[in-house]
Scaffold this motif. Structure first.
Motif, PDB file in Angstrom:
ATOM      1  N   SER A 287     -23.355  10.053 -65.608  1.00 39.05           N
ATOM      2  CA  SER A 287     -24.691   9.834 -66.168  1.00 39.05           C
ATOM      3  C   SER A 287     -25.326  11.173 -66.492  1.00 39.05           C
ATOM      4  CB  SER A 287     -25.598   9.104 -65.168  1.00 39.05           C
ATOM      5  OG  SER A 287     -25.127   7.816 -64.901  1.00 39.05           O
ATOM      6  N   ILE A 288     -26.214  11.147 -67.469  1.00 40.76           N
ATOM      7  CA  ILE A 288     -27.093  12.281 -67.737  1.00 40.76           C
ATOM      8  C   ILE A 288     -28.484  11.802 -67.367  1.00 40.76           C
ATOM      9  CG2 ILE A 288     -28.091  13.791 -69.497  1.00 40.76           C
ATOM     10  CD1 ILE A 288     -25.413  13.712 -70.959  1.00 40.76           C
ATOM     11  N   ILE A 289     -29.153  12.578 -66.519  1.00 38.52           N
ATOM     12  CA  ILE A 289     -30.452  12.176 -65.985  1.00 38.52           C
ATOM     13  C   ILE A 289     -31.492  13.240 -66.327  1.00 38.52           C
ATOM     14  CG2 ILE A 289     -31.715  11.615 -63.870  1.00 38.52           C
ATOM     15  CD1 ILE A 289     -28.893  10.843 -62.704  1.00 38.52           C
ATOM     16  N   LEU A 290     -32.613  12.793 -66.870  1.00 41.93           N
ATOM     17  CA  LEU A 290     -33.737  13.671 -67.201  1.00 41.93           C
ATOM     18  C   LEU A 290     -34.987  13.101 -66.552  1.00 41.93           C
ATOM     19  CD1 LEU A 290     -34.961  16.038 -68.875  1.00 41.93           C
ATOM     20  CD2 LEU A 290     -35.324  14.360 -70.714  1.00 41.93           C
ATOM     21  N   ASN A 291     -35.655  13.894 -65.754  1.00 45.73           N
ATOM     22  CA  ASN A 291     -36.895  13.467 -65.075  1.00 45.73           C
ATOM     23  C   ASN A 291     -36.708  12.157 -64.315  1.00 45.73           C
ATOM     24  OD1 ASN A 291     -38.248  15.713 -66.165  1.00 45.73           O
ATOM     25  ND2 ASN A 291     -38.729  14.583 -68.034  1.00 45.73           N
ATOM     26  N   GLY A 292     -35.590  12.025 -63.644  1.00 44.74           N
ATOM     27  CA  GLY A 292     -35.330  10.846 -62.827  1.00 44.74           C
ATOM     28  C   GLY A 292     -34.901   9.608 -63.592  1.00 44.74           C
ATOM     29  N   LYS A 293     -34.733   9.721 -64.912  1.00 44.23           N
ATOM     30  CA  LYS A 293     -34.331   8.569 -65.728  1.00 44.23           C
ATOM     31  C   LYS A 293     -32.984   8.836 -66.395  1.00 44.23           C
ATOM     32  CE  LYS A 293     -38.993   7.017 -66.690  1.00 44.23           C
ATOM     33  NZ  LYS A 293     -39.997   6.720 -67.691  1.00 44.23           N
ATOM     34  N   VAL A 294     -32.135   7.813 -66.402  1.00 43.78           N
ATOM     35  CA  VAL A 294     -30.833   7.930 -67.050  1.00 43.78           C
ATOM     36  C   VAL A 294     -31.039   7.948 -68.561  1.00 43.78           C
ATOM     37  CG1 VAL A 294     -28.595   6.821 -67.423  1.00 43.78           C
ATOM     38  CG2 VAL A 294     -29.635   6.791 -65.140  1.00 43.78           C
ATOM     39  N   THR A 295     -30.498   8.977 -69.216  1.00 45.73           N
ATOM     40  CA  THR A 295     -30.572   9.048 -70.675  1.00 45.73           C
ATOM     41  C   THR A 295     -29.270   8.588 -71.318  1.00 45.73           C
ATOM     42  OG1 THR A 295     -29.757  11.316 -70.862  1.00 45.73           O
ATOM     43  CG2 THR A 295     -32.125  11.033 -70.538  1.00 45.73           C
ATOM     44  N   THR A 296     -28.165   8.816 -70.590  1.00 48.40           N
ATOM     45  CA  THR A 296     -26.839   8.491 -71.117  1.00 48.40           C
ATOM     46  C   THR A 296     -25.944   8.106 -69.957  1.00 48.40           C
ATOM     47  OG1 THR A 296     -27.187  10.263 -72.720  1.00 48.40           O
ATOM     48  CG2 THR A 296     -24.974   9.355 -72.592  1.00 48.40           C
ATOM     49  N   LYS A 297     -25.096   7.105 -70.154  1.00 47.90           N
ATOM     50  CA  LYS A 297     -24.120   6.756 -69.127  1.00 47.90           C
ATOM     51  C   LYS A 297     -22.778   6.507 -69.804  1.00 47.90           C
ATOM     52  CE  LYS A 297     -25.712   1.976 -68.902  1.00 47.90           C
ATOM     53  NZ  LYS A 297     -26.185   0.905 -68.030  1.00 47.90           N
ATOM     54  N   ALA A 298     -21.715   6.838 -69.054  1.00 50.36           N
ATOM     55  CA  ALA A 298     -20.379   6.732 -69.640  1.00 50.36           C
ATOM     56  C   ALA A 298     -19.349   6.525 -68.544  1.00 50.36           C
ATOM     57  CB  ALA A 298     -20.046   7.993 -70.433  1.00 50.36           C
ATOM     58  N   THR A 299     -18.208   5.989 -68.948  1.00 54.66           N
ATOM     59  CA  THR A 299     -17.028   5.916 -68.089  1.00 54.66           C
ATOM     60  C   THR A 299     -15.876   6.544 -68.855  1.00 54.66           C
ATOM     61  OG1 THR A 299     -17.808   3.870 -67.055  1.00 54.66           O
ATOM     62  CG2 THR A 299     -15.468   4.414 -66.802  1.00 54.66           C
ATOM     63  N   PHE A 300     -15.274   7.555 -68.248  1.00 50.99           N
ATOM     64  CA  PHE A 300     -14.131   8.253 -68.831  1.00 50.99           C
ATOM     65  C   PHE A 300     -12.893   7.874 -68.034  1.00 50.99           C
ATOM     66  CE2 PHE A 300     -17.755  10.691 -70.098  1.00 50.99           C
ATOM     67  CZ  PHE A 300     -17.442  11.187 -71.346  1.00 50.99           C
ATOM     68  N   THR A 301     -11.812   7.567 -68.722  1.00 53.21           N
ATOM     69  CA  THR A 301     -10.546   7.203 -68.078  1.00 53.21           C
ATOM     70  C   THR A 301      -9.510   8.250 -68.434  1.00 53.21           C
ATOM     71  OG1 THR A 301     -11.080   4.856 -68.183  1.00 53.21           O
ATOM     72  CG2 THR A 301      -8.761   5.436 -67.915  1.00 53.21           C
ATOM     73  N   GLY A 302      -8.782   8.693 -67.404  1.00 53.41           N
ATOM     74  CA  GLY A 302      -7.773   9.710 -67.620  1.00 53.41           C
ATOM     75  C   GLY A 302      -6.509   9.434 -66.845  1.00 53.41           C
ATOM     76  N   THR A 303      -5.514  10.235 -67.119  1.00 50.57           N
ATOM     77  CA  THR A 303      -4.234  10.173 -66.429  1.00 50.57           C
ATOM     78  C   THR A 303      -3.586  11.545 -66.562  1.00 50.57           C
ATOM     79  OG1 THR A 303      -2.195   8.881 -66.168  1.00 50.57           O
ATOM     80  CG2 THR A 303      -2.880   9.381 -68.430  1.00 50.57           C
ATOM     81  N   CYS A 304      -2.417  11.693 -66.008  1.00 47.21           N
ATOM     82  CA  CYS A 304      -1.651  12.931 -66.171  1.00 47.21           C
ATOM     83  C   CYS A 304      -0.361  12.606 -66.915  1.00 47.21           C
ATOM     84  CB  CYS A 304      -1.323  13.546 -64.814  1.00 47.21           C
ATOM     85  SG  CYS A 304      -2.793  14.160 -63.952  1.00 47.21           S
ATOM     86  N   VAL A 305       0.074  13.573 -67.694  1.00 48.25           N
ATOM     87  CA  VAL A 305       1.345  13.440 -68.411  1.00 48.25           C
ATOM     88  C   VAL A 305       2.098  14.758 -68.302  1.00 48.25           C
ATOM     89  CG1 VAL A 305       0.582  11.672 -70.064  1.00 48.25           C
ATOM     90  CG2 VAL A 305       0.285  14.087 -70.610  1.00 48.25           C
ATOM     91  N   PRO A 306       3.427  14.692 -68.283  1.00 49.80           N
ATOM     92  CA  PRO A 306       4.203  15.930 -68.286  1.00 49.80           C
ATOM     93  C   PRO A 306       3.972  16.671 -69.610  1.00 49.80           C
ATOM     94  CG  PRO A 306       5.590  14.040 -67.705  1.00 49.80           C
ATOM     95  CD  PRO A 306       4.287  13.500 -68.193  1.00 49.80           C
ATOM     96  N   ALA A 307       3.843  17.987 -69.548  1.00 53.69           N
ATOM     97  CA  ALA A 307       3.632  18.790 -70.753  1.00 53.69           C
ATOM     98  C   ALA A 307       4.811  18.658 -71.724  1.00 53.69           C
ATOM     99  CB  ALA A 307       3.416  20.249 -70.389  1.00 53.69           C
ATOM    100  N   THR A 308       5.968  18.326 -71.203  1.00 49.99           N
ATOM    101  CA  THR A 308       7.167  18.183 -72.038  1.00 49.99           C
ATOM    102  C   THR A 308       7.295  16.785 -72.634  1.00 49.99           C
ATOM    103  OG1 THR A 308       8.434  17.617 -70.059  1.00 49.99           O
ATOM    104  CG2 THR A 308       8.460  19.929 -70.759  1.00 49.99           C
ATOM    105  N   GLY A 309       6.345  15.908 -72.286  1.00 44.52           N
ATOM    106  CA  GLY A 309       6.393  14.525 -72.748  1.00 44.52           C
ATOM    107  C   GLY A 309       6.867  13.621 -71.630  1.00 44.52           C
ATOM    108  N   GLY A 310       6.547  12.363 -71.745  1.00 46.66           N
ATOM    109  CA  GLY A 310       6.959  11.417 -70.720  1.00 46.66           C
ATOM    110  C   GLY A 310       5.847  10.453 -70.376  1.00 46.66           C
ATOM    111  N   ARG A 311       6.102   9.664 -69.378  1.00 50.19           N
ATOM    112  CA  ARG A 311       5.193   8.588 -68.996  1.00 50.19           C
ATOM    113  C   ARG A 311       4.001   9.104 -68.187  1.00 50.19           C
ATOM    114  NH1 ARG A 311       6.670   3.868 -70.359  1.00 50.19           N
ATOM    115  NH2 ARG A 311       5.462   2.812 -68.765  1.00 50.19           N
ATOM    116  N   PRO A 312       2.864   8.430 -68.314  1.00 53.18           N
ATOM    117  CA  PRO A 312       1.699   8.792 -67.503  1.00 53.18           C
ATOM    118  C   PRO A 312       2.002   8.630 -66.009  1.00 53.18           C
ATOM    119  CG  PRO A 312       1.076   7.304 -69.272  1.00 53.18           C
ATOM    120  CD  PRO A 312       2.568   7.342 -69.252  1.00 53.18           C
TER     121      PRO A 312
END
Length: 138
Positions: A95-120
């Motif tokens: 969340s991004i909060i300004l003066n105690g109020k949420v201005t923006t909210k988000a959910t980010f999803t990630g994983t790891c992958v081999p730099a050479t390629g391959g499965r998450p």
């Protein structure tokens, strides 16, 4: 654990309407998320990349509720969640909060992958931390 960092809106991020361009909200969230990943999870993105492990985003959703303006001092939060289906994914609610109020909210999803390629995957060091995290509910 909820993590937070404070930032100030930069003048070059302000559009012709006098508000922050929507493009920059995810950037501030990224700054906070990367610090969280390094400081709390102990996963240094640069070192891991040198060792052949890349942490990448696989998606995100974002909602804009209020606008930030030039010079606003705001807080960005970050909290870790594990995947409901035990997929090799990690989720960050932010969340991004300004003066105690949420201005923006988000959910980010990630994983790891081999730099050479391959499965998450998630490295063992992250798996142990994620076991303690709450499950992301839809």
């Amino acid at each position: 654990m909820k993590y937070s960092k404070e930032y100030v809106t930069k003048e070059e991020h302000i559009d012709v309407q006098g508000i922050m361009d929507g493009l920059y909200y995810p950037f501030y969230m990224e700054y906070c998320r990367h610090q969280y990943i390094d400081e709390v999870l102990g996963f240094n993105l640069e070192n891991e990349a040198k060792n052949g492990v890349n942490m990448v985003l696989s998606g995100y959703t974002i909602s804009f509720l209020r606008s930030l303006k030039k010079g606003d001092t705001f807080t960005v939060t970050c909290e870790l969640f594990r995947d409901k289906g035990d997929a090799p994914k990690i989720h960050f609610k932010q969340s991004i909060i300004l003066n105690g109020k949420v201005t923006t909210k988000a959910t980010f999803t990630g994983t790891c992958v081999p730099a050479t390629g391959g499965r998450p995957f998630l490295p063992e060091s992250l798996k142990a931390l994620i076991e303690e995290a709450p499950v992301l509910e839809d």
